[in-house]
Design a protein around this motif. Structure first.
Motif, mmCIF file in Angstrom:
data_model
loop_
_atom_site.group_PDB
_atom_site.id
_atom_site.type_symbol
_atom_site.label_atom_id
_atom_site.label_comp_id
_atom_site.label_asym_id
_atom_site.label_seq_id
_atom_site.Cartn_x
_atom_site.Cartn_y
_atom_site.Cartn_z
ATOM 1 N N TYR A 166 0.805 -1.227 0.000
ATOM 2 C CA TYR A 166 0.000 0.000 0.000
ATOM 3 C C TYR A 166 0.836 1.274 0.000
ATOM 4 O O TYR A 166 0.871 2.011 0.985
ATOM 5 C CB TYR A 166 -0.963 -0.012 1.193
ATOM 6 N N GLY A 211 -6.950 0.449 9.079
ATOM 7 C CA GLY A 211 -6.870 0.097 7.651
ATOM 8 C C GLY A 211 -8.027 0.697 6.877
ATOM 9 O O GLY A 211 -8.688 0.026 6.091
ATOM 10 N N GLY A 270 -8.328 2.753 4.371
ATOM 11 C CA GLY A 270 -8.311 2.845 2.903
ATOM 12 C C GLY A 270 -8.986 4.110 2.407
ATOM 13 O O GLY A 270 -8.643 5.225 2.819
ATOM 14 N N LYS A 301 -16.640 3.039 3.204
ATOM 15 C CA LYS A 301 -17.681 2.248 3.885
ATOM 16 C C LYS A 301 -18.238 2.969 5.100
ATOM 17 O O LYS A 301 -19.424 2.861 5.393
ATOM 18 C CB LYS A 301 -17.130 0.870 4.260
ATOM 19 N N ASP A 339 -4.301 4.407 8.875
ATOM 20 C CA ASP A 339 -3.819 3.666 7.708
ATOM 21 C C ASP A 339 -2.327 3.910 7.522
ATOM 22 O O ASP A 339 -1.795 4.961 7.889
ATOM 23 C CB ASP A 339 -4.585 4.079 6.440
ATOM 24 N N ILE A 340 -1.686 2.929 6.888
ATOM 25 C CA ILE A 340 -0.237 2.997 6.643
ATOM 26 C C ILE A 340 0.071 3.803 5.379
ATOM 27 O O ILE A 340 1.197 4.253 5.178
ATOM 28 C CB ILE A 340 0.327 1.559 6.543
ATOM 29 N N THR A 347 -0.296 5.279 10.496
ATOM 30 C CA THR A 347 0.435 4.402 11.420
ATOM 31 C C THR A 347 0.397 2.968 10.923
ATOM 32 O O THR A 347 -0.439 2.617 10.080
ATOM 33 C CB THR A 347 -0.197 4.485 12.836
ATOM 34 N N ASP A 348 1.280 2.152 11.460
ATOM 35 C CA ASP A 348 1.236 0.702 11.233
ATOM 36 C C ASP A 348 0.375 0.119 12.351
ATOM 37 O O ASP A 348 0.791 0.119 13.519
ATOM 38 C CB ASP A 348 2.667 0.142 11.271
ATOM 39 N N ILE A 349 -0.788 -0.379 12.000
ATOM 40 C CA ILE A 349 -1.717 -0.844 13.043
ATOM 41 C C ILE A 349 -1.230 -2.122 13.732
ATOM 42 O O ILE A 349 -1.788 -2.504 14.754
ATOM 43 C CB ILE A 349 -3.148 -1.072 12.474
HETATM 44 C C1 LIG Z 1 -7.758 -4.619 2.043
HETATM 45 S S1 LIG Z 1 -7.618 -2.886 2.209
HETATM 46 C C2 LIG Z 1 -9.208 -2.531 2.986
HETATM 47 C C3 LIG Z 1 -9.588 -1.074 2.861
HETATM 48 C C4 LIG Z 1 -10.950 -0.734 3.474
HETATM 49 N N1 LIG Z 1 -10.943 -0.944 4.913
HETATM 50 C C5 LIG Z 1 -12.030 -1.558 2.846
HETATM 51 O O1 LIG Z 1 -12.716 -2.284 3.557
HETATM 52 O O2 LIG Z 1 -12.227 -1.443 1.631
HETATM 53 C C6 LIG Z 1 -6.493 -2.778 3.548
HETATM 54 C C7 LIG Z 1 -6.205 -1.370 4.042
HETATM 55 O O3 LIG Z 1 -5.429 -1.468 5.244
HETATM 56 C C8 LIG Z 1 -4.242 -0.696 5.122
HETATM 57 N N2 LIG Z 1 -3.194 -1.457 5.815
HETATM 58 C C9 LIG Z 1 -2.698 -2.668 5.490
HETATM 59 N N3 LIG Z 1 -1.792 -3.048 6.413
HETATM 60 C C10 LIG Z 1 -1.720 -2.046 7.329
HETATM 61 C C11 LIG Z 1 -0.972 -1.846 8.510
HETATM 62 N N4 LIG Z 1 -0.099 -2.767 8.977
HETATM 63 N N5 LIG Z 1 -1.145 -0.702 9.196
HETATM 64 C C12 LIG Z 1 -2.032 0.246 8.762
HETATM 65 N N6 LIG Z 1 -2.773 0.104 7.649
HETATM 66 C C13 LIG Z 1 -2.631 -1.021 6.943
HETATM 67 C C14 LIG Z 1 -3.987 -0.538 3.650
HETATM 68 O O4 LIG Z 1 -3.261 0.638 3.357
HETATM 69 C C15 LIG Z 1 -5.413 -0.533 3.077
HETATM 70 O O5 LIG Z 1 -5.924 0.765 3.038
#
Ligand SMILES: C[S@@+](CC[C@H](N)C(=O)[O-])C[C@H]1O[C@@H](n2cnc3c(N)ncnc32)[C@H](O)[C@@H]1O
Length: 320
Positions: free
Chosen positions: A40, A88, A90, A94, A111-112, A138-140
């Motif tokens: 991402y 996360g 995105g 939603k 979100d990252i 942030t990294d969740i």
């Molecule tokens: C599969 S997408 C889902 C996006 C949205 N929540 C949806 O339901 O459509 C995953 C999202 O989580 C974020 N993401 C993935 N790993 C992450 C992490 N370790 N820390 C923060 N955000 C993360 C990505 O940047 C992306 O926006």
């Protein structure tokens, strides 16, 4: 009701050095892997949005329909004036389906993918000027710190998209426990979880005919080339995704098409034809399996909604 949008941005993103170290470590293992969070960058986030529009990719439209259908019931469970925290987040699309019904005190997208998060959070703040928006890059999977949330605030974690499936089950349990800790005793969780189903439907969802999921998968190699001085020949790797029924998960890999040497900032990695880099898992659950996991993490299931084809589930849970 306030007149102007209120939007703050907090930066706690991982350092570039973390990306470098995790890529070098992952490519140095006998079973090579790159953690999926590195899909991402801005390009990867846009490609993910495009995946969501593919006809084979049923999760987004199915979960969206459930959120629309049950928004007022969800609002009844959550109550007004809670904080919605979305790991996360995105494109933050939603949550829009819930905001009018829930009328939360604040929305906290995490979100990252920093640039993408800034754009998405600003659009929500513009469209819902009565709402406080506190975006956190942030990294969740690292420790979550949200000091700006007042103590004793009621929080609802919103974790859609079946992103919980990217963790293997023990880590999913750990992550859910962290969410329970962040929300505290009166915490709630609304989470979307993809269901086990026919292999053909699952395989098609991760192998769309337009090749968008393939482009999303390959983008991580382009990102390594761009940001870490890599020299991956992205035409010499192919996307490979399939449902592993024994493990109950979709696996995504990048397969080397020939013998080749790849360099990343002075490190060399040898590939034979057929060698894999494992880039993502997406675990699928039955309702009972997921509720069992959530119970172990400290949640009590309150309600679960599914579509008429049993493709996807939306769970409402409370911290015990
Ligand atoms: C599969 S997408 C889902 C996006 C949205 N929540 C949806 O339901 O459509 C995953 C999202 O989580 C974020 N993401 C993935 N790993 C992450 C992490 N370790 N820390 C923060 N955000 C993360 C990505 O940047 C992306 O926006």
């Amino acid at each position: 009701m306030r007149a102007a949008a209120d939007y703050t941005f907090h930066h706690a993103a991982p350092e570039a050095g973390d990306f470098y170290q995790e890529v070098i470590d992952g490519l140095s293992q006998p079973a090579r892997f790159i953690p999926p969070k590195y899909f991402y960058d801005h390009a990867g986030s846009r490609l993910f949005e495009s995946i969501c529009e593919q006809p084979e990719y049923y999760p987004t439209r199915t979960e969206t329909a459930l959120l629309k259908q049950y928004a007022s019931e969800i609002a009844g469970l959550a109550g007004e004036d809670c904080y919605i925290i979305e790991p996360g987040s995105g494109s933050c699309e939603k949550v829009r389906l819930l905001l009018d019904a829930l009328h939360p005190a604040a929305y906290v997208p995490l979100d990252i993918s920093c640039d993408h998060l800034k754009m998405a959070a600003a659009c929500v703040a513009d469209d819902f000027p009565w709402l406080d928006v506190h975006a956190v890059c942030t990294d969740i999977t690292a420790e979550l710190s949200l000091p700006f949330i007042p103590e004793k605030t009621r929080s609802m974690m919103f974790y859609p998209g079946s992103s919980i499936g990217n963790f293997d089950p023990p880590h999913a349990m750990d992550f859910l426990s962290c969410l329970a800790k962040v929300t505290g005793q009166d915490g709630h969780l609304l989470i979307g979880v993809d269901l086990k189903k026919d292999k053909e439907v699952l395989d098609a969802a991760y192998n769309d005919a337009s090749g968008v999921t393939a482009a999303f998968n390959l983008n991580v190699l382009q990102r390594i080339n761009r940001e870490l001085a890599g020299d991956f020949d992205t035409e010499a790797f192919v996307h490979h995704a399939f449902y592993n029924g024994v493990r109950g998960r979709i696996e995504m890999h990048l397969i080397s098409e020939r013998k080749q040497t790849v360099r990343v900032d002075g490190h060399s990695f040898e590939f034979n034809a057929g060698d894999s880099i494992h880039t993502e898992n997406s675990y699928k659950y039955t309702i009972d399996e997921f509720q069992g996991l959530a119970r172990q993490a400290g949640f009590t299931p309150c309600r679960v909604w599914t579509d008429s084809d049993d493709l996807f589930s939306l769970h409402y849970l409370r911290v015990v």
